[in-house]
Scaffold this active site. Structure first.
Site, PDB file in Angstrom:
ATOM      1  N   ASP A 223       2.246  -4.475   7.917  1.00  0.00           N
ATOM      2  CA  ASP A 223       1.302  -3.833   7.964  1.00  0.00           C
ATOM      3  C   ASP A 223      -0.050  -4.805   8.103  1.00  0.00           C
ATOM      4  OD1 ASP A 223      -0.927  -2.540   7.227  1.00  0.00           O
ATOM      5  OD2 ASP A 223       0.038  -2.010   5.035  1.00  0.00           O
TER       6      ASP A 223
ATOM      7  N   HIS B 265       0.772  -1.100  -0.256  1.00  0.00           N
ATOM      8  CA  HIS B 265      -0.052  -0.027  -0.040  1.00  0.00           C
ATOM      9  C   HIS B 265       0.741   1.256   0.019  1.00  0.00           C
ATOM     10  CE1 HIS B 265      -2.878   2.777   1.821  1.00  0.00           C
ATOM     11  NE2 HIS B 265      -3.709   1.971   1.268  1.00  0.00           N
TER      12      HIS B 265
ATOM     13  N   LYS C  94     -11.079  -1.005   9.724  1.00  0.00           N
ATOM     14  CA  LYS C  94     -11.093  -2.484   8.968  1.00  0.00           C
ATOM     15  C   LYS C  94     -11.136  -3.416   9.865  1.00  0.00           C
ATOM     16  CE  LYS C  94      -7.658  -0.545   5.974  1.00  0.00           C
ATOM     17  NZ  LYS C  94      -8.497  -0.107   4.808  1.00  0.00           N
TER      18      LYS C  94
ATOM     19  N   CYS D 285      -4.762   2.517  -3.822  1.00  0.00           N
ATOM     20  CA  CYS D 285      -3.770   3.028  -3.106  1.00  0.00           C
ATOM     21  C   CYS D 285      -2.262   2.040  -3.132  1.00  0.00           C
ATOM     22  CB  CYS D 285      -3.764   3.382  -1.510  1.00  0.00           C
ATOM     23  SG  CYS D 285      -5.017   4.602  -1.282  1.00  0.00           S
TER      24      CYS D 285
ATOM     25  N   GLN E 127      -5.119  -5.532   6.973  1.00  0.00           N
ATOM     26  CA  GLN E 127      -5.890  -6.543   6.474  1.00  0.00           C
ATOM     27  C   GLN E 127      -5.793  -7.760   7.253  1.00  0.00           C
ATOM     28  OE1 GLN E 127      -8.323  -5.637   4.210  1.00  0.00           O
ATOM     29  NE2 GLN E 127      -7.389  -3.544   3.668  1.00  0.00           N
TER      30      GLN E 127
END
Length: 403
Positions: A198, A121, A224, A361, A201
């Site tokens: 990261d 991202h 999220k 993104c 998700q």
């Protein structure tokens, strides 16, 4: 309670259209809808229970402070950490920028290298580029496998003792591909590098244990995870946080201020200047309670089953090209031949189906895939097979419109 039962009985105000019909929401990877329990927790915090935190001497302020810090404990525990290791930020993007502008500036210099991947991202690309402009550090990009996974074989060939940081997505926001995080951490350790993951998700569907992984930094956002926008988290090893300089100055992050000198509070306080996002933190904690009550393994299995059915349905259409691995974590990106994803998204909206259309993104990944954009359907705990059926109907209508 099973996911099917939850879908039938839980209240999801955002999934109901004004006339009462179901909205087929397939954009959970961008932001998840909020269960009523999270909304209720935030309403109470904003109304009946509202007060500032940390500085009030009256009872309600003390109670709100306890609730705020309880949320910190919940959020940190979600990823296997402790409360002194968890910094509340405005989101995962700010968390990565915080690492870049504090730890990165203090520890990286010209000649050092950072390893990222093709599928990152923008939030895990641009902060490192800004750091490069400031310090002269170099950035290397790991390629992907044919299936759309970060190619750790290639990464192991690329990494050298000059690499001081590895920064990878745990789950791709475009392809749904899942990183072998343990192997990535071991690779970083082999050259003495730190690793940032990261987790935007991943935390809503995978069981994460940062201690077992031996990660150094783990970032994620609340929205999220079925929580509010405007708040996220940086988890970092305690000894790393303790050694990092502050980023922003102001109230709450100080020990003592004089005109001659200011001393700073301990971590995580040192990184939370100003009045925090109190209500959002309460909502964050409520969202953690929610997903843990349902069970991350149950959520993940539900989403994987839906993605498999969606891939099967779309795979039968000759004009549809699917991207990413067959086993993806709740996310399916695809392209419809002869139709721009924005046009497809517009027609699907007319059919009551919401997908994401664009570069997500992740423009370097789009270049790698050879497309300007993709359509992305992403599932959540509230998704079911009716969403897939509506998606298929909308695609068929789009094909008829475009001939």
């Amino acid at each position: 309670m099973t996911v099917d039962a939850l879908t039938r009985t839980a209240e999801w105000p955002g999934l109901v259209n004004p006339e009462g019909s179901r909205w087929h929401y397939l954009d959970t990877a961008a932001t998840a809808q909020k269960p009523q329990v999270v909304i209720d927790a935030m309403v109470r915090a904003l109304g009946r229970d509202y007060a500032t935190v940390h500085r009030g001497v009256y009872a309600r302020s003390a109670d709100m402070t306890l609730a705020f810090e309880a949320a910190r404990r919940k959020v940190s525990a979600l990823v296997g950490g402790t409360e002194n290791e968890l910094v509340f930020t405005r989101g995962a993007t700010e968390a990565i920028n915080l690492v870049a502008q504090t730890w990165g500036v203090a520890n990286l210099k010209a000649g050092d290298r950072i390893l990222i991947s093709t599928l990152e991202h923008h939030a895990n690309i641009v902060p490192w580029q800004m750091l490069r402009e400031r310090t002269g550090v170099e950035i290397d990009v790991c390629p992907l496998t044919e299936e759309g996974l970060i190619d750790l074989d290639a990464a192991e060939r690329m990494i050298t003792p000059a690499h001081k940081l590895v920064a990878f997505a745990h789950v791709s926001n475009v392809l749904g591909s899942t990183l072998d995080a343990k192997r990535a951490v071991a690779m970083a350790r082999s050259v003495g590098a730190k690793i940032l993951l990261d987790g935007c998700q991943s935390v809503a569907r995978l069981t994460v244990d940062v201690k077992a992984l031996d990660a150094d930094f783990y970032v994620f956002s609340a929205h999220k995870l079925y929580g509010p926008t405007g708040i996220g988290a940086l988890w970092a090893k305690g000894e790393i946080l303790d050694a990092m300089p502050p980023w922003q100055g102001g109230g709450a992050m100080i020990d003592r201020v004089t005109f001659e000198k200011t001393t700073y509070g301990p971590a995580p306080q040192r990184f939370e200047a100003g009045t925090p996002a109190i209500v959002e933190a309460i909502g964050f904690g409520a969202a953690v309670d929610f997903v843990q009550a349902q069970g991350l393994a149950t959520i993940h299995a539900h989403e994987c089953a839906l993605v498999a059915k969606a891939r099967e349905a779309l795979g039968r259409m000759n004009s549809v090209k699917l991207f990413g691995p067959a086993e993806s974590a709740g996310i399916l990106s695809f392209a419809l031949e002869g139709v721009h994803p924005h046009d497809l998204g517009t027609i699907l909206d007319e059919e009551g189906v919401a997908i994401r259309a664009g570069h997500h993104c992740a423009q370097p990944l789009m270049a790698h895939l050879g497309v300007p954009a993709t359509a992305r359907a992403s599932f959540g705990i509230y998704s079911d097979e009716s969403d897939i059926a509506a998606l298929v109907r909308g695609i068929e209508r789009t094909k008829r419109i475009f001939g």
